[in-house]
Design a protein around this motif. Structure first.
Motif, PDB file in Angstrom:
ATOM      1  N   VAL A   1     -34.698  84.582   9.465  1.00 51.74           N
ATOM      2  CA  VAL A   1     -34.904  84.006  10.806  1.00 51.74           C
ATOM      3  C   VAL A   1     -33.725  83.090  11.159  1.00 51.74           C
ATOM      4  O   VAL A   1     -33.268  83.050  12.294  1.00 51.74           O
ATOM      5  CB  VAL A   1     -36.252  83.244  10.874  1.00 51.74           C
ATOM      6  CG1 VAL A   1     -36.365  82.434  12.155  1.00 51.74           C
ATOM      7  CG2 VAL A   1     -37.423  84.213  10.770  1.00 51.74           C
ATOM      8  N   LYS A   2     -33.212  82.376  10.158  1.00 57.38           N
ATOM      9  CA  LYS A   2     -32.077  81.475  10.398  1.00 57.38           C
ATOM     10  C   LYS A   2     -30.813  82.242  10.803  1.00 57.38           C
ATOM     11  O   LYS A   2     -29.883  81.655  11.354  1.00 57.38           O
ATOM     12  CB  LYS A   2     -31.798  80.634   9.142  1.00 57.38           C
ATOM     13  CG  LYS A   2     -32.803  79.495   8.959  1.00 57.38           C
ATOM     14  CD  LYS A   2     -32.472  78.355   9.900  1.00 57.38           C
ATOM     15  CE  LYS A   2     -33.448  77.212   9.827  1.00 57.38           C
ATOM     16  NZ  LYS A   2     -33.236  76.238  10.918  1.00 57.38           N
ATOM     17  N   THR A   3     -30.766  83.570  10.519  1.00 58.84           N
ATOM     18  CA  THR A   3     -29.578  84.351  10.913  1.00 58.84           C
ATOM     19  C   THR A   3     -29.727  84.940  12.322  1.00 58.84           C
ATOM     20  O   THR A   3     -28.827  85.620  12.806  1.00 58.84           O
ATOM     21  CB  THR A   3     -29.322  85.534   9.949  1.00 58.84           C
ATOM     22  OG1 THR A   3     -30.397  86.483  10.087  1.00 58.84           O
ATOM     23  CG2 THR A   3     -29.214  85.070   8.505  1.00 58.84           C
ATOM     24  N   LEU A   4     -30.877  84.697  12.982  1.00 54.43           N
ATOM     25  CA  LEU A   4     -31.107  85.315  14.296  1.00 54.43           C
ATOM     26  C   LEU A   4     -30.323  84.628  15.412  1.00 54.43           C
ATOM     27  O   LEU A   4     -30.312  85.100  16.537  1.00 54.43           O
ATOM     28  CB  LEU A   4     -32.607  85.314  14.632  1.00 54.43           C
ATOM     29  CG  LEU A   4     -33.470  86.205  13.728  1.00 54.43           C
ATOM     30  CD1 LEU A   4     -34.943  86.039  14.044  1.00 54.43           C
ATOM     31  CD2 LEU A   4     -33.047  87.672  13.864  1.00 54.43           C
ATOM     32  N   ALA A   5     -29.707  83.490  15.107  1.00 49.45           N
ATOM     33  CA  ALA A   5     -28.878  82.810  16.108  1.00 49.45           C
ATOM     34  C   ALA A   5     -27.573  82.406  15.431  1.00 49.45           C
ATOM     35  O   ALA A   5     -27.560  82.128  14.228  1.00 49.45           O
ATOM     36  CB  ALA A   5     -29.596  81.579  16.637  1.00 49.45           C
ATOM     37  N   ASP A   6     -26.500  82.364  16.201  1.00 53.51           N
ATOM     38  CA  ASP A   6     -25.233  81.894  15.661  1.00 53.51           C
ATOM     39  C   ASP A   6     -25.193  80.378  15.816  1.00 53.51           C
ATOM     40  O   ASP A   6     -24.905  79.852  16.888  1.00 53.51           O
ATOM     41  CB  ASP A   6     -24.071  82.544  16.413  1.00 53.51           C
ATOM     42  CG  ASP A   6     -22.730  82.066  15.872  1.00 53.51           C
ATOM     43  OD1 ASP A   6     -22.721  81.205  14.960  1.00 53.51           O
ATOM     44  OD2 ASP A   6     -21.693  82.543  16.362  1.00 53.51           O
ATOM     45  N   THR A   7     -25.518  79.690  14.735  1.00 53.61           N
ATOM     46  CA  THR A   7     -25.696  78.233  14.808  1.00 53.61           C
ATOM     47  C   THR A   7     -24.508  77.482  14.211  1.00 53.61           C
ATOM     48  O   THR A   7     -24.624  76.287  13.924  1.00 53.61           O
ATOM     49  CB  THR A   7     -26.967  77.824  14.043  1.00 53.61           C
ATOM     50  OG1 THR A   7     -26.869  78.324  12.712  1.00 53.61           O
ATOM     51  CG2 THR A   7     -28.216  78.381  14.700  1.00 53.61           C
ATOM     52  N   ARG A   8     -23.371  78.176  14.041  1.00 53.50           N
ATOM     53  CA  ARG A   8     -22.272  77.537  13.302  1.00 53.50           C
ATOM     54  C   ARG A   8     -21.778  76.234  13.926  1.00 53.50           C
ATOM     55  O   ARG A   8     -21.330  75.346  13.225  1.00 53.50           O
ATOM     56  CB  ARG A   8     -21.104  78.515  13.149  1.00 53.50           C
ATOM     57  CG  ARG A   8     -21.296  79.448  11.975  1.00 53.50           C
ATOM     58  CD  ARG A   8     -20.259  80.530  11.972  1.00 53.50           C
ATOM     59  NE  ARG A   8     -20.344  81.329  13.194  1.00 53.50           N
ATOM     60  CZ  ARG A   8     -19.545  82.361  13.460  1.00 53.50           C
ATOM     61  NH1 ARG A   8     -18.615  82.690  12.600  1.00 53.50           N
ATOM     62  NH2 ARG A   8     -19.687  83.050  14.583  1.00 53.50           N
ATOM     63  N   SER A   9     -21.857  76.130  15.260  1.00 56.13           N
ATOM     64  CA  SER A   9     -21.345  74.885  15.862  1.00 56.13           C
ATOM     65  C   SER A   9     -22.460  73.867  16.153  1.00 56.13           C
ATOM     66  O   SER A   9     -22.255  72.944  16.929  1.00 56.13           O
ATOM     67  CB  SER A   9     -20.548  75.204  17.114  1.00 56.13           C
ATOM     68  OG  SER A   9     -21.278  76.060  17.957  1.00 56.13           O
TER      69      SER A   9
END
Ligand code: HEC
Length: 357
Positions: free
Chosen positions: A116-124
């Motif tokens: 689930v944590k990979t479902l959005a690009d949260t790098r920034s």
């Protein structure tokens, strides 16, 4: 071997290393399989619930959009593991989010939450894992949405002072936070708003592997008494999880009066919290040390130390409303004998004040 080969070989080794190290922590393929078979009917295949689906439109509230990077990043994976295992009700969410603890193993739960944590690009976006407990004196690094009422009683010989601060902190963009504080003081003789503070905090860097975060902030303090100088207050705030259980936070603050910057002071504070359980509605002990250093030598003890044993009480099932009690004691000469701190915090990104008690 040409330079290009060397580079691609190094890259391949690096990717293989990343793949094996994340695979050791979580099996994303297994997580994806579980998500698609168990969760997607309600949450949507990419994590965004389809409001036109008859299944989804029956929910109140609708499941949040797990593919939204701000939402996805700000909730710690540990909280989501509790929700998936024990159901929404366990953390004060809707019971329509079903418990999966009987159907899924511990490893499955970890895998599906990691997926689930990979479902959005949260790098920034700074990760919610670093949204550590708010200490009494140490500044916090994570740019959350929070309303805090801070009450402080200064015990002094015959002239106690009661100070109340209302603090509103609002996330701005990916890594920023705006903050406003209104300060009221009552010393028995007068009772008035003495100061307003306005500021901005920015998450400068973080590291998911070491669970550490560093932020910088600039605050301007404006006294209501026009004879008093404004103050410019820059600070740095740092937080780091030493382990699953031990968290350290530290801050370095300087206050510069605008009429005479040299008459200001610096303050260093450090706090340790013991997170003995992942369940938020528990009592967590903490200990802080502070040191205040005036820029100009006042004669006598230059550095003033205090110690603040404290307890955090998670009040709601998800811990988004919490109480923090601390007793500050001087370790060197102070104008006060003790300070009793009562802080009530409400993380309003997680819902209304009255949710999940
Ligand atoms: C029967 C429908 C349903 C199924 C199946 C389901 N969920 Fe949910 N889930 C919900 C609803 C509804 C909510 C919203 C609860 C709320 O906000 O009060 C929710 C909330 C969540 C949240 C909490 C988000 C937050 O607000 O912090 C997570 C994480 C989550 N679900 C993950 C999963 C995963 C992973 C699975 C599969 C293992 C799953 N869900 C299966 C309906 C479902």
């Amino acid at each position: 071997m040409t330079a290009r080969h060397a580079v691609s070989l190094t890259t391949a080794t690096f990717l293989a290393f990343v793949a094996t190290s994340t695979a050791a922590a979580a099996d994303l393929a297994n997580g994806q399989r579980i998500f698609e078979t168990v969760c997607a009917a309600c949450h949507g295949p990419g994590g965004r619930p389809d409001p036109d689906s008859p299944v989804v439109s029956a929910f109140d509230p609708l499941p949040a959009d797990l593919s939204d990077p701000l939402f996805n990043s700000r909730e710690p994976a540990g909280d989501w593991e509790l929700v998936v295992k024990n159901g929404g009700h366990a953390l004060g969410l809707s019971a329509q989010m079903p418990a999966q603890g009987d159907a899924l193993s511990e490893a499955d739960v970890r895998d599906v939450v990691a997926y689930v944590k990979t479902l959005a690009d949260t790098r920034s976006y700074p990760p919610g894992e670093m949204n550590f407990f708010l200490p009494v004196r140490t500044k916090k690094a994570f740019p959350e949405d929070e309303i805090v009422w801070k009450s402080r009683w200064d015990g002094r010989d015959g002239e106690d002072v009661w100070r109340n601060v209302l603090e509103v902190e609002k996330r701005l963009g990916r890594r920023g936070q705006g903050l406003v504080e209104v300060i009221h003081e009552d010393d028995g003789a007068t009772s008035e708003i003495t100061e307003v503070e306005i500021g901005y905090k920015h998450a400068l860097r973080w590291n998911a592997a070491t669970q550490s975060i560093l932020s910088g902030a600039l605050v301007v303090a404006i006294p209501t008494d026009s004879d008093e100088p404004e103050e410019v207050i820059p600070y740095l705030a740092y937080g780091r999880a030493w382990s699953d259980r031990w968290v350290f936070q530290g801050s370095l603050t300087a206050a510069f009066p605008t009429d005479d910057a040299g008459s200001g002071e610096a303050a260093v504070a450090g706090a340790v919290h013991y997170r003995w359980t992942p369940w938020p509605r528990r009592v967590f002990p903490g200990l802080e040390l502070t040191a205040t250093i005036p820029f100009r030598d006042p004669g006598g003890d230059r550095v003033q130390f205090t110690v603040v044993p404290q307890l955090r009480f998670g009040l709601t099932r998800g811990g988004h409303v919490a109480l923090n009690l601390g007793l500050e004691l001087p370790l060197s000469d102070q104008s006060w004998d003790y300070r009793a701190h009562v802080n009530l915090l409400w993380d309003f990104a997680d819902g209304s004040f009255f949710k999940g008690w």
